[in-house]
Design an enzyme around this catalytic site. Structure first.
Site, PDB file in Angstrom:
ATOM      1  NE  ARG A  46      -1.118  62.178-103.962  1.00 29.00           N
ATOM      2  CZ  ARG A  46      -1.317  60.978-104.484  1.00 29.00           C
ATOM      3  NH1 ARG A  46      -2.255  60.207-104.018  1.00 29.00           N
ATOM      4  NH2 ARG A  46      -0.564  60.536-105.447  1.00 29.00           N
ATOM      5  CG  ASP A 174      -7.720  68.519-129.185  1.00 31.48           C
ATOM      6  OD1 ASP A 174      -6.708  69.130-129.595  1.00 31.48           O
ATOM      7  OD2 ASP A 174      -7.994  67.367-129.536  1.00 31.48           O
ATOM      8  CG  HIS A 175      -2.593  71.722-126.972  1.00 32.50           C
ATOM      9  ND1 HIS A 175      -2.404  70.370-126.936  1.00 32.50           N
ATOM     10  CD2 HIS A 175      -1.546  72.220-127.656  1.00 32.50           C
ATOM     11  CE1 HIS A 175      -1.278  70.066-127.580  1.00 32.50           C
ATOM     12  NE2 HIS A 175      -0.737  71.174-128.025  1.00 32.50           N
ATOM     13  CG  HIS A 237      -3.706  67.056-130.497  1.00 30.18           C
ATOM     14  ND1 HIS A 237      -4.487  67.555-129.484  1.00 30.18           N
ATOM     15  CD2 HIS A 237      -2.563  66.632-129.889  1.00 30.18           C
ATOM     16  CE1 HIS A 237      -3.834  67.446-128.335  1.00 30.18           C
ATOM     17  NE2 HIS A 237      -2.676  66.882-128.556  1.00 30.18           N
ATOM     18  CE  LYS A 337       5.970  62.352-129.132  1.00 25.56           C
ATOM     19  NZ  LYS A 337       5.642  63.765-128.894  1.00 25.56           N
TER      20      LYS A 337
HETATM   21  C1  BG6 Z   1       0.623  66.685-126.794  1.00 26.50           C
HETATM   22  C2  BG6 Z   1       1.266  65.340-126.903  1.00 26.50           C
HETATM   23  O1  BG6 Z   1      -0.762  66.560-126.624  1.00 26.50           O
HETATM   24  O2  BG6 Z   1       0.873  67.435-127.961  1.00 26.50           O
HETATM   25  C3  BG6 Z   1       2.761  65.480-127.145  1.00 26.50           C
HETATM   26  O3  BG6 Z   1       1.054  64.594-125.723  1.00 26.50           O
HETATM   27  C4  BG6 Z   1       3.014  66.363-128.339  1.00 26.50           C
HETATM   28  O4  BG6 Z   1       3.370  64.208-127.340  1.00 26.50           O
HETATM   29  C5  BG6 Z   1       2.250  67.664-128.194  1.00 26.50           C
HETATM   30  O5  BG6 Z   1       4.397  66.619-128.387  1.00 26.50           O
HETATM   31  C6  BG6 Z   1       2.374  68.502-129.439  1.00 26.50           C
HETATM   32  O6  BG6 Z   1       1.827  69.759-129.191  1.00 26.50           O
HETATM   33  P1  BG6 Z   1       2.354  71.042-129.940  1.00 26.50           P
HETATM   34  O7  BG6 Z   1       1.440  72.134-129.474  1.00 26.50           O
HETATM   35  O8  BG6 Z   1       3.775  71.231-129.560  1.00 26.50           O
HETATM   36  O9  BG6 Z   1       2.198  70.721-131.394  1.00 26.50           O
END
Ligand code: BG6
Length: 485
Positions: A46, A174-175, A237, A337
């Site tokens: 935006r 989903d990274h 994940h 965390k």
């Molecule tokens: C994200 C979460 O999808 O993955 C975060 O929202 C988390 O809270 C992160 O810190 C962790 O990803 P990575 O690649 O650093 O393990």
């Protein structure tokens, strides 16, 4: 594989993900010559920005080397509103203009990196403006996480997206699946004659997946309050990782073959009933403490967090996969965390030998295969060796491989791999709609129980510790591995 010419349109281009992950990943791909011959990125959001302003924002996030100025010429920006269909006309015109001027085929990948409330809105507008389908060109849609906040909303989102795009066009990110070491799970299992024969209930006693972070919520308190560790890490994940650990060999390495096997794992997860949640799931929240002489705030003191918040920053879970391979083998997942270190790893605990030749069970070696997803990517095998000298004393030793030893190979970032895959039309490492729903289905009773039963405790744990002590009790004959204890 040749990547066809195309334009990547990023919605949410002024947001954090674009800056921290997407632009740097694209720059890496550019430097390695992996982008299409004719390619452009059109940032959209935006805010009113010019192309130049958008380009100079990129300066903060990509290293200043000789390629940077060249790369930035690929970046364009268009401000868009999203109230009604006509708001997308300027976007469409801009795409026509860029593809005309740079002679780029009108192949488009749309990336949704906006607040989730826009996930159904933007595809609708793309469709209303004739951008979601084309006779001669491809149109793809990448959807960032979170994919829904519970089973109902995930189903609803799938339904809405399918009104405007076909399943084959939709790429749910989903990274974790983009991480090299997660993919290596498949290679470890299916390219080595020595592991796969052991990869089942006869030889594996339990499986442990840990994803620890030393950081807290880092200014994301507002988002995290409505999410928590279960939704933020476990439902997506870590269940995906479990899917790779547990799946049957796919027939071929292709999107649907692999995704069919992941789905079957999710469908075999033994449901945890609402009244069993406190037996199988432990939740925790970090409290104030002192780490290395420094005072650290508790979760409830973080900005954007309710003073009486019951959002979990830690969750651990015991579950079973009711199928032929895994019957009776407990799986454990733990994530949180403000734990003592940052580490994601899978630990395969093998059964002990049947007869204890060198004493009793405790004198035998604990065979473990540890797959370190990050940060020190690698594989570690623990096995017993004779302590040199008199008698037969067993000691456990390590065989340890580190990716960093592959001096000539850089481990690509997850977003590099995923962006490139989508540009090539390969959805293998993206989640399919049915699997996302199956994962939510498993997690939903936990959410329900936590929401409706105030008697299920949320345990405090001091920031910098390994989570609530109760979590250790989930494992009956053993304990979690503590990578840095
Ligand atoms: C994200 C979460 O999808 O993955 C975060 O929202 C988390 O809270 C992160 O810190 C962790 O990803 P990575 O690649 O650093 O393990």
């Amino acid at each position: 594989k040749k990547v066809e010419d195309q334009i990547l349109i990023i919605f949410g281009a002024s947001g954090d993900l674009t800056k921290r992950k997407l632009i740097p990943a694209l720059f890496e791909l550019y430097k390695q010559n992996l982008l299409p011959n004719k390619f452009a990125v059109l940032g959209a959001s935006r805010s009113a920005l010019s192309d130049d302003e958008f380009r100079s924002r990129a300066d903060e996030f990509i290293p200043n080397d000789e390629k940077r100025e060249e790369f930035k010429k690929l970046l364009f920006y268009q401000s868009v509103q999203n109230n009604e269909a006509d708001d997308f006309i300027p976007l469409k015109e801009r795409l026509d203009e860029i593809s005309g001027a740079l002679e780029i085929e009108q192949n488009y990948v749309f990336y949704l990196s906006t607040p989730p409330s826009l996930y159904p809105v933007i595809p609708k507008m793309l469709c209303q403006n004739g951008l979601s389908k084309s006779e001669n060109n491809f149109r793809r849609l990448i959807v960032e996480k979170p994919f829904g906040t519970d089973l109902k909303s995930a189903k609803e989102l799938n339904k809405q997206l399918l009104n405007y795009f076909e399943e084959e066009q939709i790429y749910r990110i989903d990274h974790y699946l983009g991480k090299e070491t997660v993919q290596n799970m498949l290679v470890t299992r299916f390219s080595n004659g020595i592991f796969e024969p052991l990869w089942n209930r006869r030889y594996i006693e339990r499986v442990e997946i840990t994803s620890a972070e030393s950081l807290g919520v880092e200014g994301r308190g507002g988002y995290y309050e409505s999410s928590g560790a279960l939704r933020d890490m476990l439902q997506n994940h870590l269940l995906q990782v479990a899917g790779f650990v547990a799946m049957e060999p796919p027939v071929v390495v292709e999107a649907d073959a692999i995704r069919n096997e992941t789905l079957k794992v999710f469908q075999s997860l033994r449901p945890i009933k609402e009244n069993e949640v406190s037996r199988y799931v432990i939740r925790g929240q970090y409290t104030a403490s002192t780490i290395g002489g420094k005072k650290v705030a508790g979760y409830r003191e973080e900005p954007g967090v309710d003073k009486l918040s019951r959002t979990e920053t830690f969750v651990s879970l015991k579950f079973f996969i009711d199928n032929w391979r895994w019957a009776g083998v407990p799986f454990y997942i733990r994530t949180g965390k403000k734990l003592p270190t940052r580490v994601t790893e899978i630990v395969i605990h093998f059964r002990k030998v049947p007869h204890h030749l060198f004493g009793n069970a405790s004198s035998d070696s604990n065979n473990q295969l540890i797959i370190r997803i990050q940060p020190d990517e690698g594989i570690l095998l623990k096995f017993g060796m004779k302590t040199p000298g008199a008698g037969f004393k067993v000691q456990t030793v390590n065989m340890d491989f580190h990716y960093s030893d592959l001096a000539d190979k850089k481990v690509p970032a997850a977003y590099e791999r995923l962006l490139l895959d989508c540009m090539q039309g390969d959805a293998t490492l993206y989640s399919r709609g049915d699997a996302v729903e199956a994962a939510w289905e498993f997690v939903q009773p936990i959410i329900n129980a936590w929401e409706t039963n105030p008697e299920i405790p949320i345990y405090g744990y001091p920031a910098g510790s390994w989570g609530p002590e109760e979590s250790a009790k989930l494992i009956v004959n053993g304990d979690w591995r503590y990578p840095c204890k």
